[in-house]
Design a protein around this motif. Structure first.
Motif, PDB file in Angstrom:
ATOM      1  N   VAL A 588      20.687 105.020 -77.207  1.00 42.84           N
ATOM      2  CA  VAL A 588      21.014 103.854 -78.032  1.00 42.84           C
ATOM      3  C   VAL A 588      20.440 102.602 -77.357  1.00 42.84           C
ATOM      4  O   VAL A 588      20.947 102.153 -76.335  1.00 42.84           O
ATOM      5  CB  VAL A 588      22.537 103.705 -78.229  1.00 42.84           C
ATOM      6  CG1 VAL A 588      22.822 102.516 -79.147  1.00 42.84           C
ATOM      7  CG2 VAL A 588      23.128 104.983 -78.801  1.00 42.84           C
ATOM      8  N   VAL A 589      19.401 102.079 -77.961  1.00 51.72           N
ATOM      9  CA  VAL A 589      18.732 100.885 -77.439  1.00 51.72           C
ATOM     10  C   VAL A 589      18.938  99.744 -78.425  1.00 51.72           C
ATOM     11  O   VAL A 589      18.760  99.928 -79.636  1.00 51.72           O
ATOM     12  CB  VAL A 589      17.229 101.143 -77.224  1.00 51.72           C
ATOM     13  CG1 VAL A 589      16.540  99.888 -76.688  1.00 51.72           C
ATOM     14  CG2 VAL A 589      17.025 102.324 -76.279  1.00 51.72           C
ATOM     15  N   PHE A 590      19.319  98.579 -77.922  1.00 46.86           N
ATOM     16  CA  PHE A 590      19.579  97.421 -78.774  1.00 46.86           C
ATOM     17  C   PHE A 590      18.449  96.396 -78.688  1.00 46.86           C
ATOM     18  O   PHE A 590      17.931  96.131 -77.602  1.00 46.86           O
ATOM     19  CB  PHE A 590      20.879  96.722 -78.355  1.00 46.86           C
ATOM     20  CG  PHE A 590      22.123  97.316 -78.954  1.00 46.86           C
ATOM     21  CD1 PHE A 590      22.622  96.838 -80.155  1.00 46.86           C
ATOM     22  CD2 PHE A 590      22.790  98.350 -78.315  1.00 46.86           C
ATOM     23  CE1 PHE A 590      23.777  97.377 -80.701  1.00 46.86           C
ATOM     24  CE2 PHE A 590      23.943  98.898 -78.853  1.00 46.86           C
ATOM     25  CZ  PHE A 590      24.443  98.410 -80.053  1.00 46.86           C
ATOM     26  N   LYS A 591      18.104  95.843 -79.833  1.00 47.65           N
ATOM     27  CA  LYS A 591      17.321  94.617 -79.854  1.00 47.65           C
ATOM     28  C   LYS A 591      18.200  93.468 -79.378  1.00 47.65           C
ATOM     29  O   LYS A 591      17.765  92.565 -78.678  1.00 47.65           O
ATOM     30  CB  LYS A 591      16.811  94.343 -81.274  1.00 47.65           C
ATOM     31  CG  LYS A 591      16.030  93.045 -81.429  1.00 47.65           C
ATOM     32  CD  LYS A 591      14.680  93.149 -80.756  1.00 47.65           C
ATOM     33  CE  LYS A 591      13.856  91.874 -80.952  1.00 47.65           C
ATOM     34  NZ  LYS A 591      12.533  91.990 -80.309  1.00 47.65           N
ATOM     35  N   GLY A 592      19.450  93.510 -79.776  1.00 47.70           N
ATOM     36  CA  GLY A 592      20.409  92.503 -79.362  1.00 47.70           C
ATOM     37  C   GLY A 592      21.656  92.559 -80.211  1.00 47.70           C
ATOM     38  O   GLY A 592      21.717  93.278 -81.216  1.00 47.70           O
ATOM     39  N   ILE A 593      22.668  91.823 -79.783  1.00 46.16           N
ATOM     40  CA  ILE A 593      23.922  91.683 -80.528  1.00 46.16           C
ATOM     41  C   ILE A 593      24.205  90.193 -80.677  1.00 46.16           C
ATOM     42  O   ILE A 593      24.096  89.434 -79.709  1.00 46.16           O
ATOM     43  CB  ILE A 593      25.095  92.366 -79.799  1.00 46.16           C
ATOM     44  CG1 ILE A 593      24.915  93.889 -79.781  1.00 46.16           C
ATOM     45  CG2 ILE A 593      26.428  92.016 -80.452  1.00 46.16           C
ATOM     46  CD1 ILE A 593      25.961  94.621 -78.961  1.00 46.16           C
ATOM     47  N   GLU A 594      24.563  89.784 -81.887  1.00 47.61           N
ATOM     48  CA  GLU A 594      24.961  88.402 -82.125  1.00 47.61           C
ATOM     49  C   GLU A 594      26.386  88.382 -82.674  1.00 47.61           C
ATOM     50  O   GLU A 594      26.839  89.342 -83.296  1.00 47.61           O
ATOM     51  CB  GLU A 594      23.995  87.699 -83.086  1.00 47.61           C
ATOM     52  CG  GLU A 594      22.671  87.294 -82.454  1.00 47.61           C
ATOM     53  CD  GLU A 594      22.836  86.258 -81.342  1.00 47.61           C
ATOM     54  OE1 GLU A 594      23.747  85.413 -81.453  1.00 47.61           O
ATOM     55  OE2 GLU A 594      22.080  86.309 -80.366  1.00 47.61           O
ATOM     56  N   PHE A 595      27.050  87.251 -82.455  1.00 45.62           N
ATOM     57  CA  PHE A 595      28.448  87.106 -82.850  1.00 45.62           C
ATOM     58  C   PHE A 595      28.559  86.211 -84.080  1.00 45.62           C
ATOM     59  O   PHE A 595      27.919  85.158 -84.146  1.00 45.62           O
ATOM     60  CB  PHE A 595      29.256  86.521 -81.690  1.00 45.62           C
ATOM     61  CG  PHE A 595      29.164  87.346 -80.436  1.00 45.62           C
ATOM     62  CD1 PHE A 595      29.943  88.481 -80.289  1.00 45.62           C
ATOM     63  CD2 PHE A 595      28.273  87.007 -79.420  1.00 45.62           C
ATOM     64  CE1 PHE A 595      29.860  89.253 -79.138  1.00 45.62           C
ATOM     65  CE2 PHE A 595      28.178  87.774 -78.267  1.00 45.62           C
ATOM     66  CZ  PHE A 595      28.975  88.904 -78.126  1.00 45.62           C
ATOM     67  N   VAL A 596      29.371  86.646 -85.053  1.00 39.76           N
ATOM     68  CA  VAL A 596      29.563  85.888 -86.295  1.00 39.76           C
ATOM     69  C   VAL A 596      31.057  85.850 -86.617  1.00 39.76           C
ATOM     70  O   VAL A 596      31.852  86.614 -86.064  1.00 39.76           O
ATOM     71  CB  VAL A 596      28.787  86.519 -87.474  1.00 39.76           C
ATOM     72  CG1 VAL A 596      27.277  86.419 -87.260  1.00 39.76           C
ATOM     73  CG2 VAL A 596      29.193  87.978 -87.690  1.00 39.76           C
TER      74      VAL A 596
END
Length: 645
Positions: A588-596
């Protein structure tokens, strides 16, 4: 005694697999204590690929079976509906006899404005006994109801008008959501203006009690009539039922659109009532003594089947709730369970996550001892949310069961058959196919049936009585969408969901087939990654999609809503990524996580993952007329802009 009366899941499932016509014929006979046929059917099943007919030649009427037939059996003074409005702060109880009187009045009024058998009647009304009575009145006279979720945008209304061409519309003047006014009639009028087809008569239902201030309703001369005028027009008209051949249409329910127009699914009087009744018995363990609290809305298939029709077919009491779980108080749903001593509860995963974020203390205020079982569907119930309900709220006293179905199916497809026997619960699994459903997980490219543990696309080999047999006035689209979606799946019903079946036969869904993320040739479902994120103590909700990556093909992109008390930070993002990789592995590789603050979701609570993908790729996001909060799209755009490309 027939084989059905063994009440043994595995024997029933094998019977249905080996002799589907015999099985459903016996099921219909077995159901006759609650479902009356004016004339018995001549043939159980006729398959004219890809469409089909059930109980051919038999005549029935679902409204008659819900009301008249129940009153004949002594249910007249029993509560049929308990209407509860968080928005208006009002409760109302209608007995079976009172509900029939209301339905007869509405049936006569429909005839008074010229509605005949086969005409479409559009409903744009919030959850209430009156809205349910209007549906039943349509069924009573053979009209076809088209319920549109009250709050859908004008564009969604216009699409549904053009698809179904209703002769008459029943529209509420205003509604309210969390105390904020929803100008229903204004939105409907704009939808009418946008549509090519023009409705003949619009009857406007005025609902007092909303605490939203003064509101003036526009009435178009020659088209719009007040509800009083609508009812007065029914004086001297017949409010009685008509006998209908089993395959005459009961309702059209368009699915929520994605980038295309909604698909207008059709349900018919005979097969639909047999299927939802049997699923009520076999899956939900229905009994006449039940006080059933389904938190859906009549704008969705769950609301049609298990707020309105099936509870009445079974002779129990159904709670109709208008509002959100946290308005005007944070414990609304828990309070309803206690006050009315609900015995069964149906909740969406979105609703469950909302309750979790409101806190265990809201549940602990109330005596929930009347509840015997809980069911969830809509998306996969994330295991951490299941554990919160099962272990913390109910302390393992009762089962919390996930299950899966679709608008097209009318009722459950995969479930733990509580009404027959309860199997061990595996959190995150929908358990087994229900009797009558013969599934396979296949490779879409080759059609190969996959081995246990292999992830592919779910198909179902044969029709069942609750399956939509066509799309309204578009049989070719029906054929292409559901029976010939890919070369490898031609001849079977295409569910469109990614799934695996484990060594024990348990079914695991991991999102829509086109949402599976392929990272360096490893296939992982969006639901799996989202559930891992939600398991973190800081995370309330999560949405994950796959986005292109030059090296790995795709990587994960995540949006997260934090629980109260947690703040976004780069450190928390890194912690969450590490947390997921530790749970699911380094694939599991992420580009990124953002918070909303809020995820883009449909008004039925399903996460609109395609919006994330479209925003990321700078593509047109398509039709979002069914979205809950349009502001969520802007928040997604701002969040993803921070990640760059």
């Amino acid at each position: 005694m027939g084989k059905l009366f063994l009440r043994d899941y595995k024997k029933m499932w094998e019977y249905a697999k080996n002799d589907p016509e015999g099985f459903w014929d016996e099921a219909a006979v077995w159901s006759m204590n609650n479902i009356h046929w004016f004339k018995p059917w001549e043939k159980t099943f006729v398959w004219e690929y890809p469409t089909f007919r059930w109980f051919v030649g038999g005549t029935t009427n679902i409204c008659y079976n819900c009301l008249d037939y129940k009153i004949l059996k002594g249910y007249g003074d029993k509560p049929a509906f308990i209407e509860v409005s968080g928005e208006r702060g009002e409760d109302r109880v209608l007995t079976y006899k009172e509900l029939l009187e209301l339905v007869e009045k509405y049936a006569a009024a429909l005839r008074g404005v010229g509605v005949e058998k086969g005409d479409r009647v559009m409903l744009y009304m919030p959850m209430s006994a009156d809205a349910a009575a209007a549906m039943l009145a349509c069924a009573r006279i053979g009209a076809i109801h088209v319920a549109v979720f009250a709050g859908f945008s004008s564009k969604a209304i216009a699409d549904r008008i053009d698809l179904t061409k209703p002769k008459v519309a029943l529209v509420q003047d205003i509604g309210s959501r969390a105390g904020k006014m929803v100008a229903l009639k204004d939105m409907f009028d704009k939808g009418v203006q946008m549509a090519d087809y023009k409705i003949g008569t619009v009857a406007v239902f005025s609902r007092p009690g909303y605490k939203v201030g003064e509101y003036s309703v526009n009435m178009e001369k020659g088209r719009d009539i007040t509800w009083e005028e609508f009812l007065n027009g029914g004086e001297g008209q017949d409010g009685g039922y008509v006998e209908l051949e089993a395959n005459e249409p009961l309702f059209i329910l368009p699915t929520s659109g994605t980038t295309k127009k909604p698909k207008p699914t059709v349900q018919r009087h005979g097969g639909y009532q047999i299927y939802i009744y049997c699923m009520g018995q076999w899956i939900y363990g229905r009994k006449p003594e039940d006080v059933w609290f389904c938190t859906s809305d009549i704008g969705w298939i769950v609301g049609h089947s298990y707020n309105v029709y099936e509870p009445l077919l079974a002779g129990c009491t159904s709670i109709l709730y208008e509002g959100t779980p946290n308005y005007p108080e944070k414990d609304m749903w828990w309070a309803i369970i206690e006050k009315y001593k609900a015995t069964g509860w149906w909740i969406s995963p979105t609703g469950a996550r909302a309750l979790l974020m409101l806190g265990i203390e809201q549940a602990e205020k109330h005596d929930l001892s009347s509840l015997e079982r809980v069911f969830s569907a809509g998306e996969v119930l994330n295991p951490p949310v299941w554990e919160w309900l099962q272990k913390k709220v109910f302390k393992d006293r009762i089962p919390v069961m996930d299950h899966m179905w679709q608008t097209e199916s009318s009722g459950p497809l995969f479930a733990n058959p509580y009404g027959l026997q309860l199997f061990p619960i595996k959190p995150g699994s929908a358990t087994y196919p229900v009797p009558g459903i013969v599934p396979e997980v296949v490779d879409e490219l080759t059609g190969r049936t996959l081995l246990p543990g292999e992830k592919g696309t779910m198909i179902i080999k044969r029709p069942w009585p609750g399956l939509t047999a066509t799309l309204w006035e578009n049989p070719e689209q029906y054929k292409q969408e559901y029976w010939e979606n890919t070369l490898a799946t031609t001849g079977s019903y295409y569910c469109g969901d990614a799934a695996t079946i484990d060594e024990d036969g348990y079914v695991w869904f991991s999102g829509r087939a086109d949402e599976v993320i392929k990272i360096s040739d490893h296939r992982i479902g969006t639901i799996e990654v989202e559930s891992a994120l939600v398991n973190h103590p800081a995370v309330g909700e999560a949405a994950v999609v796959g986005v292109p990556d030059e090296l790995r093909g795709q990587v994960c992109l995540g949006l997260v809503v934090l629980k109260s008390g947690y703040e976004p930070s780069d450190e928390l993002e890194k912690e969450l990524i590490t947390y997921v990789r530790n749970a699911l592995g380094p694939i599991v590789v992420f580009k990124g996580i953002e918070f909303v603050d809020i995820l883009p979701k449909t008004r039925s609570g399903k996460i609109m993952r395609r919006v994330l993908k479209k925003v990321w790729s700078n593509e047109d996001i398509g039709d979002i007329s069914t979205i809950e909060e349009e502001a969520s799209v802007e928040e997604v755009k701002e969040a993803l802009a921070k990640l760059g490309k």
